[in-house]
Design a protein around this motif. Structure first.
Motif, PDB file in Angstrom:
ATOM      1  N   LEU A 143       0.833  -1.211   0.000  1.00  0.00           N
ATOM      2  CA  LEU A 143       0.000   0.000   0.000  1.00  0.00           C
ATOM      3  C   LEU A 143       0.860   1.251   0.000  1.00  0.00           C
ATOM      4  O   LEU A 143       0.566   2.220  -0.714  1.00  0.00           O
ATOM      5  N   LYS A 144       1.936   1.249   0.820  1.00  0.00           N
ATOM      6  CA  LYS A 144       2.836   2.400   0.846  1.00  0.00           C
ATOM      7  C   LYS A 144       3.480   2.602  -0.528  1.00  0.00           C
ATOM      8  O   LYS A 144       3.596   3.728  -1.022  1.00  0.00           O
ATOM      9  N   LEU A 145       3.908   1.493  -1.144  1.00  0.00           N
ATOM     10  CA  LEU A 145       4.514   1.574  -2.472  1.00  0.00           C
ATOM     11  C   LEU A 145       3.514   2.108  -3.490  1.00  0.00           C
ATOM     12  O   LEU A 145       3.828   2.989  -4.291  1.00  0.00           O
ATOM     13  N   GLU A 146       2.282   1.604  -3.454  1.00  0.00           N
ATOM     14  CA  GLU A 146       1.237   2.079  -4.373  1.00  0.00           C
ATOM     15  C   GLU A 146       0.932   3.545  -4.138  1.00  0.00           C
ATOM     16  O   GLU A 146       0.740   4.312  -5.084  1.00  0.00           O
ATOM     17  N   MET A 147       0.893   3.928  -2.853  1.00  0.00           N
ATOM     18  CA  MET A 147       0.608   5.334  -2.551  1.00  0.00           C
ATOM     19  C   MET A 147       1.717   6.233  -3.069  1.00  0.00           C
ATOM     20  O   MET A 147       1.452   7.305  -3.622  1.00  0.00           O
ATOM     21  N   ASN A 148       2.978   5.782  -2.944  1.00  0.00           N
ATOM     22  CA  ASN A 148       4.096   6.556  -3.490  1.00  0.00           C
ATOM     23  C   ASN A 148       4.011   6.636  -5.013  1.00  0.00           C
ATOM     24  O   ASN A 148       4.237   7.692  -5.599  1.00  0.00           O
ATOM     25  N   GLU A 149       3.698   5.506  -5.639  1.00  0.00           N
ATOM     26  CA  GLU A 149       3.549   5.498  -7.099  1.00  0.00           C
ATOM     27  C   GLU A 149       2.416   6.421  -7.531  1.00  0.00           C
ATOM     28  O   GLU A 149       2.540   7.170  -8.504  1.00  0.00           O
ATOM     29  N   ASP A 150       1.288   6.359  -6.799  1.00  0.00           N
ATOM     30  CA  ASP A 150       0.150   7.229  -7.121  1.00  0.00           C
ATOM     31  C   ASP A 150       0.513   8.697  -6.942  1.00  0.00           C
ATOM     32  O   ASP A 150       0.132   9.550  -7.743  1.00  0.00           O
ATOM     33  N   LYS A 151       1.282   8.976  -5.870  1.00  0.00           N
ATOM     34  CA  LYS A 151       1.697  10.348  -5.614  1.00  0.00           C
ATOM     35  C   LYS A 151       2.591  10.838  -6.749  1.00  0.00           C
ATOM     36  O   LYS A 151       2.430  11.957  -7.266  1.00  0.00           O
ATOM     37  N   LEU A 152       3.557  10.002  -7.166  1.00  0.00           N
ATOM     38  CA  LEU A 152       4.433  10.371  -8.280  1.00  0.00           C
ATOM     39  C   LEU A 152       3.648  10.538  -9.577  1.00  0.00           C
ATOM     40  O   LEU A 152       3.886  11.474 -10.352  1.00  0.00           O
ATOM     41  N   ALA A 153       2.706   9.631  -9.811  1.00  0.00           N
ATOM     42  CA  ALA A 153       1.879   9.726 -11.022  1.00  0.00           C
ATOM     43  C   ALA A 153       1.048  11.013 -10.991  1.00  0.00           C
ATOM     44  O   ALA A 153       0.892  11.694 -12.015  1.00  0.00           O
ATOM     45  N   GLU A 154       0.522  11.356  -9.808  1.00  0.00           N
ATOM     46  CA  GLU A 154      -0.271  12.583  -9.695  1.00  0.00           C
ATOM     47  C   GLU A 154       0.613  13.813  -9.915  1.00  0.00           C
ATOM     48  O   GLU A 154       0.207  14.770 -10.575  1.00  0.00           O
ATOM     49  N   GLU A 155       1.845  13.792  -9.371  1.00  0.00           N
ATOM     50  CA  GLU A 155       2.772  14.911  -9.588  1.00  0.00           C
ATOM     51  C   GLU A 155       3.106  15.041 -11.070  1.00  0.00           C
ATOM     52  O   GLU A 155       3.159  16.146 -11.604  1.00  0.00           O
ATOM     53  N   ASP A 156       3.354  13.906 -11.749  1.00  0.00           N
ATOM     54  CA  ASP A 156       3.617  13.926 -13.193  1.00  0.00           C
ATOM     55  C   ASP A 156       2.416  14.474 -13.950  1.00  0.00           C
ATOM     56  O   ASP A 156       2.557  15.297 -14.868  1.00  0.00           O
ATOM     57  N   ALA A 157       1.227  14.036 -13.561  1.00  0.00           N
ATOM     58  CA  ALA A 157       0.007  14.510 -14.217  1.00  0.00           C
ATOM     59  C   ALA A 157      -0.169  16.003 -13.983  1.00  0.00           C
ATOM     60  O   ALA A 157      -0.566  16.749 -14.897  1.00  0.00           O
ATOM     61  N   GLN A 158       0.149  16.479 -12.776  1.00  0.00           N
ATOM     62  CA  GLN A 158       0.039  17.908 -12.468  1.00  0.00           C
ATOM     63  C   GLN A 158       1.023  18.704 -13.310  1.00  0.00           C
ATOM     64  O   GLN A 158       0.683  19.762 -13.861  1.00  0.00           O
ATOM     65  N   GLN A 159       2.251  18.202 -13.429  1.00  0.00           N
ATOM     66  CA  GLN A 159       3.245  18.876 -14.267  1.00  0.00           C
ATOM     67  C   GLN A 159       2.799  18.894 -15.727  1.00  0.00           C
ATOM     68  O   GLN A 159       2.937  19.907 -16.409  1.00  0.00           O
ATOM     69  N   ASP A 160       2.270  17.759 -16.200  1.00  0.00           N
ATOM     70  CA  ASP A 160       1.764  17.704 -17.573  1.00  0.00           C
ATOM     71  C   ASP A 160       0.628  18.696 -17.768  1.00  0.00           C
ATOM     72  O   ASP A 160       0.558  19.388 -18.793  1.00  0.00           O
ATOM     73  N   TYR A 161      -0.265  18.770 -16.765  1.00  0.00           N
ATOM     74  CA  TYR A 161      -1.382  19.709 -16.856  1.00  0.00           C
ATOM     75  C   TYR A 161      -0.885  21.156 -16.894  1.00  0.00           C
ATOM     76  O   TYR A 161      -1.348  21.964 -17.692  1.00  0.00           O
TER      77      TYR A 161
END
Length: 178
Positions: free
Chosen positions: A54-72
């Protein structure tokens, strides 16, 4: 009447339902000393694995969200630039259209002036054409009249070259007559 809050009655219901008709019930569990079972350790390790996943998934989700925010943000900046460029292009196009419209009005004014000049030139041409037609039509008559005038002037010159001017009355003499 069943008491659902009593664990013994629930256990006996579960045992009663699991046994087939005519079969003897299983022996009750023996109460002895409690010892740690090896299976309990597996549950904890499973929970630890789930938590780390869960911690790993949450970190991956956080990184994916940061990437998506940067893309946005990049997409938003690109869209802003594109809008600004299109706005400038639109302003330039509108300016060019206004200039072209002004040129069109100038050309229409020039055309109107040219049409007026052409009309005036046509009127002058028609007037001159009428005069030329009259000169051509009356050429022979005028030629004969000129020849008659030339002839009369030559005769008058001949008469005057041999004439005696002593007999010409003067004005003063004419003025004295009653």
């Amino acid at each position: 009447k069943l008491d659902f809050h009593n664990k013994k009655s629930l256990l006996s219901i579960a045992i009663h339902r699991s046994q087939a008709p005519g079969e003897a019930p299983p022996p009750p569990p023996t109460v002895g000393t409690h010892s740690k079972q090896e299976g309990g350790n597996g549950v904890l390790s499973l929970l630890n694995n789930i938590m780390s996943d869960l911690k790993l998934e949450m970190n991956e989700d956080k990184l994916a969200e940061e990437d998506a925010q940067q893309d946005y943000e990049k997409l938003s900046a690109d869209a802003t630039e594109k809008r600004a460029a299109l706005s400038d292009s639109l302003a330039e196009s509108e300016s060019a259209l206004a200039d072209a419209h002004g040129d069109l009005l100038d050309l229409e004014g020039d055309k109107t002036a040219a049409v007026k000049d052409q009309g005036a030139a046509h009127e002058t041409e028609m007037r001159l054409h009428a005069e030329c037609d009259w000169l051509v039509a009356n050429f022979e008559t005028r030629k004969e009249a000129r020849e008659g005038e030339i002839d009369a002037l030559e005769k008058a010159k001949a008469v005057l070259s041999g004439a005696d001017f002593s007999l010409i009355e003067t004005r003063s003499f004419l003025a004295k007559r009653p």
